[in-house]
Motif scaffolding. Structure first.
Motif, PDB file in Angstrom:
ATOM      1  N   CYS A   1       0.866  -1.178   0.000  1.00 51.32           N
ATOM      2  CA  CYS A   1       0.000   0.000   0.000  1.00 51.32           C
ATOM      3  C   CYS A   1       0.902   1.227   0.000  1.00 51.32           C
TER       4      CYS A   1
ATOM      5  N   THR B   1       0.862   3.509   1.910  1.00 55.03           N
ATOM      6  CA  THR B   1       1.223   3.813   3.294  1.00 55.03           C
ATOM      7  C   THR B   1       2.534   3.107   3.690  1.00 55.03           C
TER       8      THR B   1
ATOM      9  N   HIS C   1       1.174  -4.462   5.590  1.00 55.73           N
ATOM     10  CA  HIS C   1      -0.065  -4.448   6.390  1.00 55.73           C
ATOM     11  C   HIS C   1      -1.282  -4.873   5.579  1.00 55.73           C
ATOM     12  N   GLU C   2      -1.030  -5.686   4.559  1.00 54.96           N
ATOM     13  CA  GLU C   2      -2.157  -6.244   3.805  1.00 54.96           C
ATOM     14  C   GLU C   2      -1.900  -7.737   3.631  1.00 54.96           C
TER      15      GLU C   2
ATOM     16  N   CYS D   1      -6.620  -3.305   3.857  1.00 57.36           N
ATOM     17  CA  CYS D   1      -6.326  -1.858   3.949  1.00 57.36           C
ATOM     18  C   CYS D   1      -6.818  -1.089   2.726  1.00 57.36           C
ATOM     19  N   GLY D   2      -6.060  -1.143   1.618  1.00 63.44           N
ATOM     20  CA  GLY D   2      -6.341  -0.249   0.491  1.00 63.44           C
ATOM     21  C   GLY D   2      -7.749  -0.408  -0.072  1.00 63.44           C
TER      22      GLY D   2
HETATM   23 ZN    ZN Z   1      -2.566   0.712   3.686  1.00 60.43          ZN
END
Ligand code: ZN
Ligand code: NAD
Length: 365
Positions: free
Chosen positions: A40, A42, A61-62, A168-169
């Protein structure tokens, strides 16, 4: 145990694939054998230290994967379970109890600190501790210890290697449109920025029957792709003033808007493109200290609302299964945004995302 991870050693530099030691899962954790992890924007923001995190650290984080071991306090997951990993939250604060865990009062310390609550790190190498628990998971590792409450169990039928970005995304774009903007069939929406987050917003809007979907970007190929995915109008804001274009298309402005760029000028365009009582959402992340403006003199009487939104204000345990159900019926084809890479090519995956050639890179272990 030993595992391999992509480690940020120095801010702004490529990740390094290293062998690291992983400790034992704590009572409230699960050890996950990662199948895949989305990348992502981020992750790039933390790699580049726009938001500082102590280095070295493992980001990611995905994640999606298979539970290998469960801590003594984990009762609802078992080894062999297939899981998608969402952010960590405390479950104890006012926001968590009110059904807004993505605004958990401890969200920052649970997700961005690079350490557990007790200050320990799950990874280490010969030089010492290596940051872990990014978004409760640090999924750029073949194995990781993950906060169990952030994991969502999924069934056998779904393609696990594609599902990490739901954590997340994709959740952010779709949740902003479905949960926060709460669009209705026949409504109008403008999406600024067509990365994975913006495109997920477009897909969700189409699935909900939004009839006018205007997409704004500065990369022509992304605009073309947005039309394929369901945008009814596209505006290249390098060539045309997007506010004027949106007024021309709609007559009165849009009811809903989503800014995924994090660019202050775009935030201003978004607020100026809203019709009376319109609602705009900002999800794009900016450097700490970034200011954006609204023409309050002109816009006061319009009654517009602006929301700053994290993770689509979703409850991942409820929302991710809903996105999977939509995906199964064919109306939410988020797999069209993805491209897979081996772990060795993680830096190319970051670069392809930055250049705009890949919308949602997924590292497959
Ligand atoms: Zn993210
Ligand atoms: P991305 O970089 O793939 O997409 C951004 C898009 O914006 C690109 O298509 C780019 O061409 C476009 N863009 C850039 N400048 C523009 C301008 N001036 N006008 C119009 N378009 C412009 O990123 P992404 O993965 O889709 O993520 C989008 C943003 O959302 C990032 O800032 C990311 O950090 C953030 N994010 C926030 C949350 C949250 O919870 N709020 C969650 C995930 C991601």
């Amino acid at each position: 145990m030993k595992t391999r991870a992509a480690v940020v050693v120095e801010g702004g530099k490529d990740l390094e694939i290293r062998e690291v030691e992983l400790d034992d899962p704590r009572p409230d954790e699960i050890r996950v054998k990662m199948v895949a992890s989305g990348i992502c924007h981020t992750d790039a923001i933390f790699r580049d230290q726009w938001h500082p995190i102590e280095l070295p650290a493992v980001l990611g984080h995905e994640g999606s994967g298979i539970v290998e071991e469960v801590g003594s306090a984990v009762t609802d997951l078992a080894p062999g379970d297939r899981v998608v990993l969402g952010p960590a939250f405390c479950g104890q604060c006012a926001q968590c109890f009110a059904g807004h865990p993505m605004y958990c009062e401890k969200f920052g310390e649970r997700n961005f600190a690079g350490v557990r609550g007790d200050g320990s790190r799950a990874f280490s190498d010969e030089n010492g501790p290596v940051g872990s628990h990014f978004f409760g998971q640090s999924s750029f590792a073949e194995h990781s210890n993950v906060v169990a409450s952030g994991a969502i169990k999924v069934d056998e039928e779904v393609p696990l290697e594609l599902l990490g970005p739901l954590g997340c995304g994709i959740m952010t774009g779709a949740g902003s449109v479905l949960n926060v903007l709460d669009v209705k069939a026949g409504d109008s929406l403008a999406v600024f920025g067509t990365g994975a987050v913006g495109m997920a917003g477009v897909l969700a809007a189409k699935a909900a029957g939004v009839s006018t979907i205007i997409v704004v970007d500065i990369v022509e190929s992304r605009l073309e792709f947005a039309r394929e995915l369901g945008a009814t109008h596209t505006v290249n804001s390098k060539e045309q003033d997007p506010v004027e274009a949106i007024m021309e298309i709609t007559g009165t402005g849009v009811q809903h808007a989503l800014d995924t760029t994090g660019v202050p000028a775009v935030f201003n365009q978004m607020t100026n493109s809203l019709r009376i009582l319109g609602h705009g959402v900002l999800v794009g992340a900016s450097k700490v200290g970034t200011q954006a403006s609204i023409d309050v003199g002109t816009r006061l009487a319009s009654g517009i609302r602006v929301s700053l939104v994290i993770e689509g204000d979703a409850v991942p345990q409820e929302f991710i299964p809903r996105l999977i159900a939509l995906h199964k019926t064919g109306v939410f084809p988020f797999e069209k945004l993805t491209r897979t890479y081996p772990l060795e090519e993680i830096n190319r995956a970051f670069a392809d995302s930055a250049e705009g050639t890949t919308l949602k890179p997924i590292v497959v272990y």
